[in-house]
Design an enzyme around this catalytic site. Structure first.
Site, mmCIF file in Angstrom:
data_model
loop_
_atom_site.group_PDB
_atom_site.id
_atom_site.type_symbol
_atom_site.label_atom_id
_atom_site.label_comp_id
_atom_site.label_asym_id
_atom_site.label_seq_id
_atom_site.Cartn_x
_atom_site.Cartn_y
_atom_site.Cartn_z
ATOM 1 C CG HIS A 35 -1.651 -1.107 1.618
ATOM 2 N ND1 HIS A 35 -3.005 -1.152 1.387
ATOM 3 C CD2 HIS A 35 -1.338 -2.296 2.185
ATOM 4 C CE1 HIS A 35 -3.492 -2.315 1.795
ATOM 5 N NE2 HIS A 35 -2.494 -3.041 2.282
ATOM 6 C CB THR A 37 0.717 6.260 4.044
ATOM 7 O OG1 THR A 37 1.620 7.155 3.384
ATOM 8 C CG2 THR A 37 1.511 5.201 4.799
ATOM 9 C CD GLU A 100 -0.958 1.407 4.547
ATOM 10 O OE1 GLU A 100 -0.502 2.259 3.732
ATOM 11 O OE2 GLU A 100 -2.149 1.053 4.585
ATOM 12 C CG HIS A 142 -5.149 -1.955 -1.073
ATOM 13 N ND1 HIS A 142 -5.514 -0.857 -0.327
ATOM 14 C CD2 HIS A 142 -6.081 -2.920 -0.810
ATOM 15 C CE1 HIS A 142 -6.615 -1.152 0.360
ATOM 16 N NE2 HIS A 142 -6.976 -2.381 0.092
HETATM 17 ZN ZN LIG Z 1 -4.109 0.409 0.529
#
Ligand SMILES: [Zn+2]
Length: 259
Positions: A35, A37, A100, A142
Site C-alpha cells: 500500500h 499511505t 504500508e 492493494h
Molecule cells: Zn491500501
C-alpha cells in the site's frame, strides 16, 4: 516495559497498533499486500494506523528513509485489505501481510518513492517471503485485490525494481502499438475470454462477456501493476500480451523441476 521484538529482523522496532484480531482458523499468511499511505505525511498516517477509532492497521510501515516499524504481529490479522478478492478468496486480511509505504499517493501528486525506501521494501518482502514461503506472484498491490476501490501503491511504484531484487512476479510490458482493442461497452466471446484470463491470473472478475465498469476497473488495476506506461482501462494488444506472458511464466504454473 520493553516492547516485544519485531518478527522481521529488518524492522527497527515494534510500534504497536491496537487494530488487529485473530486470523481465520487454520489460515496462515501466504500473500503480501503493498500500500501507499496516501496522506500528506508519514506521521499522520502512522497516527491513523494506530488510532482505534480509524480501525485500520498494517503489519509493517516503511518510512521514506527506509526505516521500518512493525505495528501488528505477523500472527495477528491486521486491517488493511478491506473488501477485496484474489484467486477466489475474499478474507485477504486473514491470508496476508500488509505493508504500508509512506507516500502521499495520487492525491498528493504521485511523487516518486525514494530509492532507499524501495530498497527497504524489497528487502522486507524478500525476508518475509523467504521465512513464510510466500510465492512471488502473491506479492500484490492493494489495487490488484480491490480494483473498484483502490489505486495504491500506484503506477508510479517501481514493481520492475522489486522484481530485479527477486520480489514479485513481473514480465516486461509488451510494447504499445496500434491494433485491435477491447473497451467499455464491447461484448462477446473475445471479451469473455479476456475476463477468463484475468480471473485465471487471480483478479476478482465476473466472466460475463460484457466489458462493463468492473472489467474496466480490473484492466486499470492490471495496468497500474504490469503495464504502467498507460493506465486507461482499455485492453489493447500490449495489455493482453503482457497478461498472457504473465500467465505463461507464473512460477506456480511451471512444471516442477526435474531432479
Ligand atoms: Zn491500501
Amino acid at each position: 516495559m520493553s516492547q516485544p521484538r519485531p518478527d522481521s529482523p529488518l524492522a527497527a522496532k515494534v510500534f504497536p497498533s491496537p487494530n488487529h484480531g485473530e486470523r481465520a482458523t487454520g489460515v496462515r499468511p501466504d500473500m503480501i499486500v503493498l500500500h501507499y499511505t496516501g496522506m500528506p505525511t508519514g506521521a499522520e498516517a502512522l497516527g491513523r494506523l494506530c488510532n482505534p477509532v480509524a480501525e485500520v492497521s498494517c503489519h509493517y510501515f516503511v518510512w521514506e528513509d527506509g526505516g521500518i516499524l512493525q505495528l501488528v504481529p505477523e500472527a495477528r490479522r491486521a486491517w488493511h485489505a478491506g473488501l477485496s478478492s484474489w484467486a477466489g478468496e475474499s478474507d485477504l486480511n486473514s491470508r496476508s501481510i500488509g505493508i504500508e509505504i509512506v507516500n502521499p499517493g495520487h492525491e498528493g501528486g504521485s511523487p516518486p518513492f525514494p530509492a532507499v525506501q524501495i530498497d527497504a521494501v524489497a528487502d522486507l518482502c524478500a525476508e518475509i517471503s523467504g521465512r513464510l514461503g510466500i510465492r512471488p506472484e502473491r506479492v500484490l498491490a492493494h489495487s490488484d485485490i480491490a480494483p473498484a476501490r483502490k489505486r495504491d501503491p500506484g503506477e508510479f511504484f517501481p514493481w520492475d525494481v522489486l522484481h530485479a531484487r527477486g520480489v514479485g512476479h513481473f514480465v516486461p510490458a509488451a510494447r504499445i502499438a496500434g491494433g485491435r482493442f477491447f473497451a467499455r461497452g464491447d461484448e462477446g466471446q473475445p471479451v469473455q475470454a479476456l475476463q477468463a484470463m484475468f480471473a485465471l491470473y487471480g483478479y476478482g472478475i465476473a466472466v460475463t462477456g460484457v466489458y462493463d465498469e468492473a472489467t474496466e476497473q480490473v484492466v486499470r488495476a492490471f495496468q497500474r501493476h504490469f503495464r504502467r506506461e498507460q493506465v486507461d482501462g482499455v485492453a489493447d494488444a500490449s495489455t493482453i500480451t503482457t497478461l498472457r506472458d504473465l500467465i505463461a511464466t507464473r512460477p506456480s504454473l511451471k512444471p516442477p523441476l526435474a531432479v
